[in-house]
Write a protein that holds these residues in place. Structure first.
Motif, mmCIF file in Angstrom:
data_model
loop_
_atom_site.group_PDB
_atom_site.id
_atom_site.type_symbol
_atom_site.label_atom_id
_atom_site.label_comp_id
_atom_site.label_asym_id
_atom_site.label_seq_id
_atom_site.Cartn_x
_atom_site.Cartn_y
_atom_site.Cartn_z
ATOM 1 N N ALA A 66 0.816 -1.209 0.000
ATOM 2 C CA ALA A 66 0.000 0.000 0.000
ATOM 3 C C ALA A 66 0.854 1.266 0.000
ATOM 4 O O ALA A 66 0.557 2.224 -0.729
ATOM 5 N N THR A 67 1.923 1.295 0.775
ATOM 6 C CA THR A 67 2.764 2.490 0.830
ATOM 7 C C THR A 67 3.484 2.723 -0.495
ATOM 8 O O THR A 67 3.615 3.855 -0.950
ATOM 9 N N TYR A 68 3.928 1.632 -1.126
ATOM 10 C CA TYR A 68 4.595 1.757 -2.422
ATOM 11 C C TYR A 68 3.597 2.176 -3.503
ATOM 12 O O TYR A 68 3.920 2.968 -4.390
ATOM 13 N N ALA A 69 2.378 1.662 -3.424
ATOM 14 C CA ALA A 69 1.343 2.014 -4.400
ATOM 15 C C ALA A 69 1.017 3.504 -4.340
ATOM 16 O O ALA A 69 0.770 4.131 -5.380
ATOM 17 N N LEU A 70 1.027 4.087 -3.139
ATOM 18 C CA LEU A 70 0.796 5.535 -3.009
ATOM 19 C C LEU A 70 1.865 6.323 -3.749
ATOM 20 O O LEU A 70 1.567 7.309 -4.429
ATOM 21 N N GLU A 71 3.114 5.895 -3.629
ATOM 22 C CA GLU A 71 4.207 6.582 -4.316
ATOM 23 C C GLU A 71 4.061 6.468 -5.833
ATOM 24 O O GLU A 71 4.297 7.426 -6.560
ATOM 25 N N VAL A 72 3.670 5.299 -6.301
ATOM 26 C CA VAL A 72 3.484 5.088 -7.741
ATOM 27 C C VAL A 72 2.360 5.980 -8.264
ATOM 28 O O VAL A 72 2.486 6.626 -9.310
ATOM 29 N N LEU A 73 1.257 6.031 -7.534
ATOM 30 C CA LEU A 73 0.109 6.827 -7.968
ATOM 31 C C LEU A 73 0.413 8.319 -7.991
ATOM 32 O O LEU A 73 -0.083 9.053 -8.850
ATOM 33 N N LYS A 74 1.236 8.779 -7.044
ATOM 34 C CA LYS A 74 1.592 10.206 -7.012
ATOM 35 C C LYS A 74 2.406 10.609 -8.237
ATOM 36 O O LYS A 74 2.355 11.754 -8.677
ATOM 37 N N SER A 75 3.131 9.663 -8.806
ATOM 38 C CA SER A 75 3.956 9.994 -9.968
ATOM 39 C C SER A 75 3.192 9.892 -11.289
ATOM 40 O O SER A 75 3.680 10.348 -12.313
ATOM 41 N N LEU A 76 2.002 9.282 -11.283
ATOM 42 C CA LEU A 76 1.218 9.148 -12.513
ATOM 43 C C LEU A 76 0.504 10.449 -12.842
ATOM 44 O O LEU A 76 0.007 11.141 -11.956
ATOM 45 N N ASN A 77 0.434 10.765 -14.107
ATOM 46 C CA ASN A 77 -0.222 11.989 -14.560
ATOM 47 C C ASN A 77 -1.597 11.638 -15.148
ATOM 48 O O ASN A 77 -1.843 11.835 -16.322
ATOM 49 N N LYS A 78 -2.466 11.090 -14.308
ATOM 50 C CA LYS A 78 -3.806 10.684 -14.721
ATOM 51 C C LYS A 78 -4.812 11.167 -13.681
ATOM 52 O O LYS A 78 -4.510 11.206 -12.489
ATOM 53 N N LYS A 79 -6.011 11.504 -14.147
ATOM 54 C CA LYS A 79 -7.074 11.924 -13.234
ATOM 55 C C LYS A 79 -7.482 10.780 -12.309
ATOM 56 O O LYS A 79 -7.787 10.983 -11.125
ATOM 57 N N ALA A 80 -7.465 9.567 -12.822
ATOM 58 C CA ALA A 80 -7.868 8.397 -12.040
ATOM 59 C C ALA A 80 -6.948 8.167 -10.846
ATOM 60 O O ALA A 80 -7.373 7.624 -9.823
ATOM 61 N N ALA A 81 -5.693 8.578 -10.955
ATOM 62 C CA ALA A 81 -4.741 8.374 -9.865
ATOM 63 C C ALA A 81 -5.180 9.117 -8.600
ATOM 64 O O ALA A 81 -5.012 8.617 -7.491
ATOM 65 N N PHE A 137 -8.269 9.758 -7.594
ATOM 66 C CA PHE A 137 -9.351 9.019 -6.952
ATOM 67 C C PHE A 137 -8.807 7.791 -6.221
ATOM 68 O O PHE A 137 -9.250 7.467 -5.113
ATOM 69 N N LEU A 138 -7.840 7.119 -6.830
ATOM 70 C CA LEU A 138 -7.251 5.938 -6.202
ATOM 71 C C LEU A 138 -6.444 6.307 -4.957
ATOM 72 O O LEU A 138 -6.467 5.576 -3.969
ATOM 73 N N ILE A 139 -5.750 7.435 -4.997
ATOM 74 C CA ILE A 139 -4.977 7.883 -3.832
ATOM 75 C C ILE A 139 -5.911 8.120 -2.649
ATOM 76 O O ILE A 139 -5.652 7.672 -1.532
ATOM 77 N N LEU A 140 -7.006 8.828 -2.888
ATOM 78 C CA LEU A 140 -7.937 9.135 -1.801
ATOM 79 C C LEU A 140 -8.539 7.863 -1.204
ATOM 80 O O LEU A 140 -8.624 7.720 0.022
ATOM 81 N N THR A 141 -8.941 6.942 -2.046
ATOM 82 C CA THR A 141 -9.559 5.706 -1.555
ATOM 83 C C THR A 141 -8.530 4.824 -0.848
ATOM 84 O O THR A 141 -8.836 4.202 0.171
ATOM 85 N N LEU A 142 -7.315 4.785 -1.352
ATOM 86 C CA LEU A 142 -6.262 3.982 -0.728
ATOM 87 C C LEU A 142 -5.888 4.545 0.639
ATOM 88 O O LEU A 142 -5.703 3.792 1.601
ATOM 89 N N LYS A 143 -5.802 5.866 0.748
ATOM 90 C CA LYS A 143 -5.523 6.485 2.049
ATOM 91 C C LYS A 143 -6.635 6.171 3.051
ATOM 92 O O LYS A 143 -6.381 5.956 4.227
#
Length: 144
Positions: free
Chosen positions: A29-44, A46-52
């Motif tokens: 989960a912690t690594y996935a947050l880092e990956v999502l922060k680096s993506l340049n997509k709107k969907a990222a 939404f995924l960050i908020l739900t994962l947190k």
């Protein structure tokens, strides 16, 4: 222990959300947050908020370790469709469908860490009690 975080009626199509969600499936989960922060997509976002939200649920409600959480499964479903329209020539109307998504993230953590934490807390409390008892005993000896 399995923890669920879900978000409904996200204003993004399920197809776009599913593309990004598959990149983090099976990661910590912690690594996935880092990956999502680096993506340049709107969907990222939404995924960050739900994962947190899921990480917070696991830590606060189930006393699981943040570092041991792994994304077990991600479900992206269709939400309601907002129907809008565009007027065109000769009094006609072209439909515009604004799609929404429902998102569920399943996190899995080790219960061992939960048990170990409780044992550590108990051992700390007993050590503190012993220190207080020793101080009281020494104080009584000095007073006699």
């Amino acid at each position: 222990m399995e923890v669920i975080a879900k978000s409904d009626f996200l204003r993004i199509s399920p197809r776009k959300l599913n593309l990004v969600s598959q990149t983090i499936k099976g990661l910590k989960a912690t690594y996935a947050l880092e990956v999502l922060k680096s993506l340049n997509k709107k969907a990222a976002n939404f995924l960050i908020l739900t994962l947190k939200q899921g990480i917070g649920n696991a830590v606060n409600n189930f006393s699981l370790d943040k570092e041991s959480l792994v994304i077990k499964k991600i479900e992206v479903g269709r939400g309601t469709i907002l129907k809008r329209g565009q007027p065109v020539a000769r009094g006609q109307w072209h439909p515009i469908l604004k799609r929404t998504s429902n998102l569920k993230i399943f996190l899995e953590g080790d219960e061992r860490n939960k048990i170990q934490k409780s044992k550590i807390q108990i051992s700390k409390k007993t050590k503190e009690r012993k220190k207080l008892e020793n101080k009281q005993i020494k104080g009584e000896e000095n007073g006699k």
